[in-house]
Design an enzyme around this catalytic site. Structure first.
Site, PDB file in Angstrom:
ATOM      1  N   HIS A 273      30.868 -53.420   9.683  1.00 57.38           N
ATOM      2  CA  HIS A 273      30.389 -53.967   8.412  1.00 57.38           C
ATOM      3  C   HIS A 273      31.531 -54.278   7.457  1.00 57.38           C
ATOM      4  CE1 HIS A 273      26.244 -51.926   9.334  1.00 57.38           C
ATOM      5  NE2 HIS A 273      26.435 -53.029  10.029  1.00 57.38           N
TER       6      HIS A 273
ATOM      7  N   GLN B 268      30.009 -48.018  11.001  1.00 58.56           N
ATOM      8  CA  GLN B 268      29.222 -48.805  10.050  1.00 58.56           C
ATOM      9  C   GLN B 268      29.801 -48.668   8.648  1.00 58.56           C
ATOM     10  OE1 GLN B 268      25.616 -46.383  11.270  1.00 58.56           O
ATOM     11  NE2 GLN B 268      24.627 -48.354  11.001  1.00 58.56           N
TER      12      GLN B 268
ATOM     13  N   ASP C 166      24.917 -31.044   9.321  1.00 58.33           N
ATOM     14  CA  ASP C 166      25.988 -31.797   8.677  1.00 58.33           C
ATOM     15  C   ASP C 166      27.136 -32.010   9.672  1.00 58.33           C
ATOM     16  OD1 ASP C 166      28.129 -32.739   7.215  1.00 58.33           O
ATOM     17  OD2 ASP C 166      27.763 -31.419   5.501  1.00 58.33           O
TER      18      ASP C 166
ATOM     19  N   SER D 175      24.850 -40.998  11.518  1.00 58.38           N
ATOM     20  CA  SER D 175      24.161 -42.269  11.329  1.00 58.38           C
ATOM     21  C   SER D 175      22.662 -42.067  11.498  1.00 58.38           C
ATOM     22  CB  SER D 175      24.640 -43.309  12.340  1.00 58.38           C
ATOM     23  OG  SER D 175      23.842 -44.488  12.250  1.00 58.38           O
ATOM     24  N   SER D 176      21.876 -42.729  10.651  1.00 57.94           N
ATOM     25  CA  SER D 176      20.421 -42.673  10.820  1.00 57.94           C
ATOM     26  C   SER D 176      19.966 -43.606  11.940  1.00 57.94           C
ATOM     27  CB  SER D 176      19.720 -43.054   9.518  1.00 57.94           C
ATOM     28  OG  SER D 176      20.060 -44.383   9.178  1.00 57.94           O
TER      29      SER D 176
ATOM     30  N   THR E 265      30.016 -39.088   3.428  1.00 58.81           N
ATOM     31  CA  THR E 265      29.571 -38.293   2.283  1.00 58.81           C
ATOM     32  C   THR E 265      30.480 -37.081   2.086  1.00 58.81           C
ATOM     33  OG1 THR E 265      27.917 -37.325   3.745  1.00 58.81           O
ATOM     34  CG2 THR E 265      27.148 -39.005   2.230  1.00 58.81           C
TER      35      THR E 265
ATOM     36  N   ASP F  72      34.361 -47.828   4.025  1.00 57.70           N
ATOM     37  CA  ASP F  72      35.320 -47.155   3.145  1.00 57.70           C
ATOM     38  C   ASP F  72      36.747 -47.170   3.669  1.00 57.70           C
ATOM     39  OD1 ASP F  72      35.258 -45.098   5.168  1.00 57.70           O
ATOM     40  OD2 ASP F  72      33.439 -44.350   4.204  1.00 57.70           O
TER      41      ASP F  72
ATOM     42  N   PHE G 298      24.659 -45.396   0.264  1.00 54.51           N
ATOM     43  CA  PHE G 298      24.051 -46.517  -0.459  1.00 54.51           C
ATOM     44  C   PHE G 298      22.548 -46.601  -0.259  1.00 54.51           C
ATOM     45  CE2 PHE G 298      28.429 -47.491  -0.020  1.00 54.51           C
ATOM     46  CZ  PHE G 298      28.764 -48.150  -1.182  1.00 54.51           C
TER      47      PHE G 298
END
Ligand SMILES: [Zn+2]
Length: 257
Positions: free
Chosen positions: A124, A104, A241, A197-198, A31, A107, A38
């Protein structure tokens, strides 16, 4: 009386004493480079239905839908530039401290920043390449997007196979060689760090846990709750952050050495 050290001091000490760091990154790292999350409240999945892999292989209409969705994001991906987190991880590698970086993110920014291919697992896949689903030849997306923009026909390989951006689609398995490489690193690391990451998407989120369950320190830095927050395996949890927190701590370590 001994004064308890701050989370920042503890993390810096972990970085100083570790030689084989396993880093795991998620959307919070991207971000800061202008890549939208997403899965977030403004994410693309609130507007679009994902195209499942089997449908992509079966239906021209599904291929058009998938290429249309990828075309929508292509400009943002092509223009995105690495940020301080990507660069700090490259610095750790140059200092000989990085065992493996597992991301993950799709980009391609870790590769662009300069992380070595042999130390990078893009679990991914990547948007910066297109892959033939038959012969697996990989190529530059730009001409394919340009052709699709003009014709609205999903591009095909010279071999006749369907071309698809080299990301893992819904309903598609992760690459087993990637999972093996990540698993080997989890078995050999002496510090595991999850950044931005969550930790809610599996099997990806199982990789840092594999390492943590061996008893190595596990540090989680993220803004907002993660799926691992309640686990005893988490040694240190820093809230905020990651693009603000992580690079200065890496600089503090590498400036001394
Ligand atoms: Zn092909």
């Amino acid at each position: 009386m001994e004064i308890e050290s701050s989370p920042r001091e503890r993390f810096i000490r972990f970085l100083q004493t570790s030689q084989r760091i396993l880093i795991f990154t998620g959307a919070g790292v991207s971000t800061g480079s202008g890549i939208p999350d997403f899965r977030g409240p403004q994410g693309v999945w609130t507007r679009r239905q994902p195209v499942y892999y089997d449908d992509f292989m079966r239906s021209e209409q599904a291929r058009i839908e998938h290429w249309d969705y990828k075309l929508e994001g292509w400009q943002a991906f092509r223009q995105a530039r690495p940020n301080g987190v990507h660069e700090a991880i490259v610095d750790l590698e140059r200092a000989g401290k990085l065992l493996l970086l597992v991301t993950q993110n799709i980009d391609g920014l870790h590769a662009r920043a300069g992380t070595s291919p042999e130390r990078l697992v893009e679990l991914h896949g990547t948007n910066l390449l297109v892959e033939c689903q038959a012969c697996h030849r990989r190529s530059d997306p730009e001409p394919h997007f340009e052709a699709f923009r003009q014709t609205r026909r999903p591009p095909r390989c010279y071999c006749g196979g369907f071309l698809k951006p080299a990301t893992i689609s819904f309903g598609q398995s992760l690459d087993s060689a990637d999972l093996d490489q990540a698993g080997e690193a989890a078995a050999a690391t002496d510090l595991v760090v999850a950044l931005g990451s969550s930790l809610s998407v599996y099997p990806a989120a199982s990789i840092p846990l594999l390492a943590a369950r061996r008893g190595v320190p596990y540090v989680v830095i993220n803004r907002g709750p993660t799926g691992h927050d309640d686990l005893l395996e988490v040694t240190l949890r820093m809230e905020g952050d990651v693009t603000e927190l992580f690079p200065p701590m890496v600089r503090a370590v590498l400036a001394e050495s």
